[in-house]
Motif scaffolding. Structure first.
Motif, PDB file in Angstrom:
ATOM      1  N   VAL A 113       0.846  -1.184   0.000  1.00 57.04           N
ATOM      2  CA  VAL A 113       0.000   0.000   0.000  1.00 57.04           C
ATOM      3  C   VAL A 113       0.882   1.235   0.000  1.00 57.04           C
ATOM      4  CG1 VAL A 113      -0.213   0.160   2.523  1.00 57.04           C
ATOM      5  CG2 VAL A 113      -2.003   1.120   1.070  1.00 57.04           C
ATOM      6  N   VAL A 114       0.456   2.252  -0.755  1.00 61.78           N
ATOM      7  CA  VAL A 114       1.186   3.516  -0.838  1.00 61.78           C
ATOM      8  C   VAL A 114       0.225   4.621  -0.423  1.00 61.78           C
ATOM      9  CG1 VAL A 114       2.479   5.097  -2.307  1.00 61.78           C
ATOM     10  CG2 VAL A 114       2.602   2.627  -2.722  1.00 61.78           C
ATOM     11  N   MET A 115       0.528   5.276   0.691  1.00 64.15           N
ATOM     12  CA  MET A 115      -0.338   6.331   1.212  1.00 64.15           C
ATOM     13  C   MET A 115       0.103   7.679   0.632  1.00 64.15           C
ATOM     14  SD  MET A 115      -2.455   4.621   3.030  1.00 64.15           S
ATOM     15  CE  MET A 115      -3.337   6.017   3.736  1.00 64.15           C
ATOM     16  N   THR A 116      -0.685   8.204  -0.304  1.00 62.90           N
ATOM     17  CA  THR A 116      -0.404   9.495  -0.942  1.00 62.90           C
ATOM     18  C   THR A 116      -1.700  10.304  -1.044  1.00 62.90           C
ATOM     19  OG1 THR A 116      -0.640   8.443  -3.113  1.00 62.90           O
ATOM     20  CG2 THR A 116       1.607   8.702  -2.264  1.00 62.90           C
ATOM     21  N   ALA A 117      -2.472  10.311   0.031  1.00 62.85           N
ATOM     22  CA  ALA A 117      -3.798  10.946   0.007  1.00 62.85           C
ATOM     23  C   ALA A 117      -3.750  12.464   0.071  1.00 62.85           C
ATOM     24  CB  ALA A 117      -4.650  10.402   1.149  1.00 62.85           C
ATOM     25  N   GLY A 118      -2.554  13.044   0.250  1.00 62.31           N
ATOM     26  CA  GLY A 118      -2.427  14.497   0.192  1.00 62.31           C
ATOM     27  C   GLY A 118      -2.985  15.201   1.411  1.00 62.31           C
ATOM     28  N   ALA A 119      -3.386  16.451   1.210  1.00 63.93           N
ATOM     29  CA  ALA A 119      -3.855  17.293   2.308  1.00 63.93           C
ATOM     30  C   ALA A 119      -5.165  17.960   1.946  1.00 63.93           C
ATOM     31  CB  ALA A 119      -2.801  18.355   2.644  1.00 63.93           C
ATOM     32  N   THR A 120      -5.842  18.436   2.974  1.00 60.18           N
ATOM     33  CA  THR A 120      -7.086  19.177   2.801  1.00 60.18           C
ATOM     34  C   THR A 120      -6.920  20.555   3.442  1.00 60.18           C
ATOM     35  OG1 THR A 120      -7.970  18.259   4.864  1.00 60.18           O
ATOM     36  CG2 THR A 120      -8.469  17.080   2.817  1.00 60.18           C
ATOM     37  N   THR A 121      -7.895  21.419   3.240  1.00 60.38           N
ATOM     38  CA  THR A 121      -7.839  22.752   3.834  1.00 60.38           C
ATOM     39  C   THR A 121      -7.940  22.663   5.358  1.00 60.38           C
ATOM     40  OG1 THR A 121      -8.890  23.717   1.884  1.00 60.38           O
ATOM     41  CG2 THR A 121      -8.933  25.019   3.899  1.00 60.38           C
ATOM     42  N   ARG A 122      -7.057  23.362   6.042  1.00 61.46           N
ATOM     43  CA  ARG A 122      -7.104  23.416   7.502  1.00 61.46           C
ATOM     44  C   ARG A 122      -7.986  24.587   7.915  1.00 61.46           C
ATOM     45  NH1 ARG A 122      -1.814  25.178  10.742  1.00 61.46           N
ATOM     46  NH2 ARG A 122      -2.365  27.086   9.614  1.00 61.46           N
ATOM     47  N   GLY A 278      -3.568  27.682   5.441  1.00 64.69           N
ATOM     48  CA  GLY A 278      -2.900  26.430   5.740  1.00 64.69           C
ATOM     49  C   GLY A 278      -3.633  25.178   5.298  1.00 64.69           C
ATOM     50  N   VAL A 279      -2.928  24.041   5.448  1.00 65.07           N
ATOM     51  CA  VAL A 279      -3.470  22.741   5.056  1.00 65.07           C
ATOM     52  C   VAL A 279      -3.292  21.752   6.201  1.00 65.07           C
ATOM     53  CG1 VAL A 279      -3.022  23.102   2.601  1.00 65.07           C
ATOM     54  CG2 VAL A 279      -1.264  22.027   4.027  1.00 65.07           C
ATOM     55  N   ALA A 280      -4.054  20.673   6.136  1.00 72.40           N
ATOM     56  CA  ALA A 280      -3.965  19.602   7.133  1.00 72.40           C
ATOM     57  C   ALA A 280      -3.910  18.272   6.396  1.00 72.40           C
ATOM     58  CB  ALA A 280      -5.170  19.638   8.064  1.00 72.40           C
ATOM     59  N   ALA A 281      -3.224  17.301   6.973  1.00 71.47           N
ATOM     60  CA  ALA A 281      -3.130  15.979   6.361  1.00 71.47           C
ATOM     61  C   ALA A 281      -4.525  15.389   6.165  1.00 71.47           C
ATOM     62  CB  ALA A 281      -2.287  15.056   7.232  1.00 71.47           C
ATOM     63  N   GLY A 335      10.602  21.658  11.713  1.00 66.63           N
ATOM     64  CA  GLY A 335      10.348  20.482  12.528  1.00 66.63           C
ATOM     65  C   GLY A 335      11.060  19.243  12.038  1.00 66.63           C
ATOM     66  N   GLY A 336      12.021  19.432  11.115  1.00 69.47           N
ATOM     67  CA  GLY A 336      12.761  18.290  10.602  1.00 69.47           C
ATOM     68  C   GLY A 336      12.063  17.514   9.514  1.00 69.47           C
ATOM     69  N   HIS A 337      10.949  18.073   8.982  1.00 70.87           N
ATOM     70  CA  HIS A 337      10.184  17.381   7.942  1.00 70.87           C
ATOM     71  C   HIS A 337      10.100  18.205   6.657  1.00 70.87           C
ATOM     72  CE1 HIS A 337       8.458  15.493  11.680  1.00 70.87           C
ATOM     73  NE2 HIS A 337       8.809  14.427  10.980  1.00 70.87           N
ATOM     74  N   CYS A 338       9.891  17.510   5.556  1.00 72.03           N
ATOM     75  CA  CYS A 338       9.760  18.180   4.260  1.00 72.03           C
ATOM     76  C   CYS A 338       8.481  19.025   4.241  1.00 72.03           C
ATOM     77  CB  CYS A 338       9.694  17.160   3.123  1.00 72.03           C
ATOM     78  SG  CYS A 338      11.195  16.174   2.924  1.00 72.03           S
ATOM     79  N   VAL A 339       8.575  20.208   3.634  1.00 75.72           N
ATOM     80  CA  VAL A 339       7.393  21.046   3.513  1.00 75.72           C
ATOM     81  C   VAL A 339       6.449  20.447   2.476  1.00 75.72           C
ATOM     82  CG1 VAL A 339       8.616  23.140   4.185  1.00 75.72           C
ATOM     83  CG2 VAL A 339       8.504  22.511   1.772  1.00 75.72           C
ATOM     84  N   PRO A 340       5.135  20.682   2.603  1.00 78.07           N
ATOM     85  CA  PRO A 340       4.174  20.109   1.660  1.00 78.07           C
ATOM     86  C   PRO A 340       4.112  20.898   0.357  1.00 78.07           C
ATOM     87  CG  PRO A 340       3.020  21.362   3.341  1.00 78.07           C
ATOM     88  CD  PRO A 340       4.466  21.380   3.719  1.00 78.07           C
ATOM     89  N   ASN A 341       4.888  20.504  -0.627  1.00 81.71           N
ATOM     90  CA  ASN A 341       4.811  21.161  -1.934  1.00 81.71           C
ATOM     91  C   ASN A 341       5.084  20.171  -3.050  1.00 81.71           C
ATOM     92  OD1 ASN A 341       7.638  20.868  -2.103  1.00 81.71           O
ATOM     93  ND2 ASN A 341       8.045  22.956  -1.442  1.00 81.71           N
ATOM     94  N   ALA A 342       4.806  20.598  -4.277  1.00 84.31           N
ATOM     95  CA  ALA A 342       4.955  19.726  -5.439  1.00 84.31           C
ATOM     96  C   ALA A 342       6.407  19.354  -5.692  1.00 84.31           C
ATOM     97  CB  ALA A 342       4.367  20.413  -6.678  1.00 84.31           C
ATOM     98  N   GLN A 343       7.317  20.254  -5.341  1.00 92.88           N
ATOM     99  CA  GLN A 343       8.744  20.006  -5.546  1.00 92.88           C
ATOM    100  C   GLN A 343       9.180  18.727  -4.828  1.00 92.88           C
ATOM    101  OE1 GLN A 343      12.854  22.318  -4.308  1.00 92.88           O
ATOM    102  NE2 GLN A 343      11.088  23.558  -4.860  1.00 92.88           N
TER     103      GLN A 343
END
Length: 473
Positions: A113-122, A278-281, A335-343
């Protein structure tokens, strides 16, 4: 539980979410998995992927809405496409539960399984926000916002009530990140273009307001560039309210709070409120038996395998994109994590696909995902922009060209790239399209009216207008 539709019995790589990361994982896996006797199955509520960086240009009328979406079936010919919403993932059983548009549910078994469900509006629990506001996360929202702006401008041009006219000509955006700044910039360009064509309106009639809770906009650029953007927006007549938060929006009355001393910062009325704060998982992350961190994202390791919560990884479980907390090994990410962007999403997708093939079929070596940001560029309307690609500070036309160049290349598939570039060329030659498409929310209303039925109000419809239409029958 409904009867399971006819799906392939082959060993399955199930991709949950067909956004940027999901689309590219599927493209990189589908042929290779098929050649080895398996099948790639992609599940998403939409039959397409949306290139979200282009949403502001849809609002501004520079790009045709359909051209920023990539059809799954057209471009994933070797994948199994299921249009539905994954509402549960039980990795202990290696099974996902899918809900279709008609509400029926069925299970899909998988090997990986590959979880790539993206984000929604926060969003926050602000009174009236849900009724008065609209987001900027989907192509439907971009189209609706564009039509709302055009509708309010046209309606205001014939209004005699000064209060109602002022309200119709007031446009507010909450959130001063890239999305908010690009959106309000395209809105200002569109509003300016429309007013030029309507002799009953003047540029001074329109009020455009950007509301940002922090003391700085666009955290992706440096302090000096952020200040320059604020001055640029103000030079175009856009009000920029920093350190200001939205406290209420009931009835379209926006109540503001000064974030520095929590005092009342005033209020104003508007028919158009855009929320880009902003966005939320995606909520599906919490409907799994995977470990989830405090921001609601699935925990993954640098190899993009889902963590078991004890320093190891779960066999057959992978994740990438905005729904996952992907470690940023460069140390640049907050926070040590990748920012949520297309790049990051497209590069994570390619690394994930290669690692999955290495683990499942012994092809190649498993490697950690490492990518140092190339910087960011933002469009601020036609011929205007700001950015810091490769550490080079740009503004004005050079930044605008860099923005279009980067996103033109990043747009998936050559077919879609060609359509977007064609739209850009046409807008340069003929100008932006300011034509509204009326009644999209309730296209049945004209027939209902002809048949003597009761008209259905849309999200932004004025009840008084509907009552007038009914009484004139």
């Amino acid at each position: 539980m409904a009867i399971t539709p006819q799906l392939s019995p082959k060993p399955r790589v199930l991709i949950v979410g067909g956004g940027y990361a999901g689309l590219y994982v599927a493209k990189n896996l589908e042929k290779k998995v098929k050649e080895r006797g398996g099948v790639v199955t992609l599940v998403d509520p939409n039959p397409y992927m949306t290139y979200q960086p282009f949403l502001p240009e849809v609002v501004g009328g520079n790009i045709e809405p359909r051209h920023i979406v990539v059809d799954h079936r057209t471009h994933l010919k070797n994948s199994e496409i299921v249009q539905g919403k994954v509402i549960k993932v039980e990795h202990s059983r290696k099974t996902a539960t899918v809900q279709t548009q008609d509400g029926s549910e069925f299970e899909i078994p998988y090997q990986d399984v590959v979880m790539t469900a993206g984000a929604t509006t926060r969003v926050f629990p602000i009174p009236g926000l849900g009724e008065a506001g609209i987001g900027m996360k989907t192509v439907q929202e971009a189209v609706q916002l564009r039509n709302q702006i055009l509708d309010r401008l046209e309606a205001a041009s014939t209004m005699t009530d000064a209060v109602a006219r002022s309200r119709a000509l007031t446009f507010a955006v909450v959130g001063g990140g890239f999305n908010g700044v690009e959106t309000i910039s395209e809105m200002e360009d569109l509003i300016r273009s429309v007013i030029k064509k309507n002799p009953r309106l003047a540029q001074s009639d329109a009020r455009i307001v950007l509301i940002e809770a922090m003391g700085k906009i666009m955290p992706e650029v440096g302090e000096d560039q952020a200040v320059e953007v604020v001055e640029h927006l103000k030079s175009r007549g856009i009000e920029v309210l920093l350190n200001t938060s939205l406290a209420g929006a009931e009835g379209g009355v926006l109540k503001l709070i000064n974030m520095q001393d929590k005092s009342d910062a005033g209020s104003f009325e508007t028919d158009t409120l855009v929320w880009t704060a902003g966005v939320a998982a995606n909520a599906v992350a919490k409907q799994t038996d995977f470990p989830v961190e405090q921001r609601g994202r699935i925990e993954v390791t640098p190899t993009l395998q889902i963590s078991d919560g004890d320093g190891g990884v779960l066999e057959g479980a992978w994740g990438a994109g905005d729904v996952c907390a992907v470690p940023d090994l460069t140390g640049d990410g907050p926070g040590g994590h990748c920012v949520p962007n297309a790049q990051h999403a497209v590069r994570q997708a390619k690394r994930l696909a290669a690692n999955l093939l290495a683990v499942r079929f012994g092809e190649g070596a498993v490697e950690e995902y490492v990518h140092k940001s190339l910087g960011a560029v933002a469009g601020l309307g036609f011929g205007k922009g700001v950015g810091n690609p490769m550490g080079l500070k740009l503004s004005g036309v050079p930044a605008w060209l860099a923005h279009r160049g980067y996103h033109g290349l990043a747009m998936p598939t050559y077919e879609r790239k060609a359509r977007v570039v064609s739209d850009w060329l046409l807008s340069v030659v003929f100008g932006r399209d300011t034509t509204p498409i009326e009644g999209l929310e309730n296209p049945h209303n004209p027939f209902l009216e002809a048949a003597g039925g009761e008209l259905k109000p849309g999200r932004f419809d004025n009840p008084k207008v509907l009552e007038s239409a009914k009484s004139s029958k």
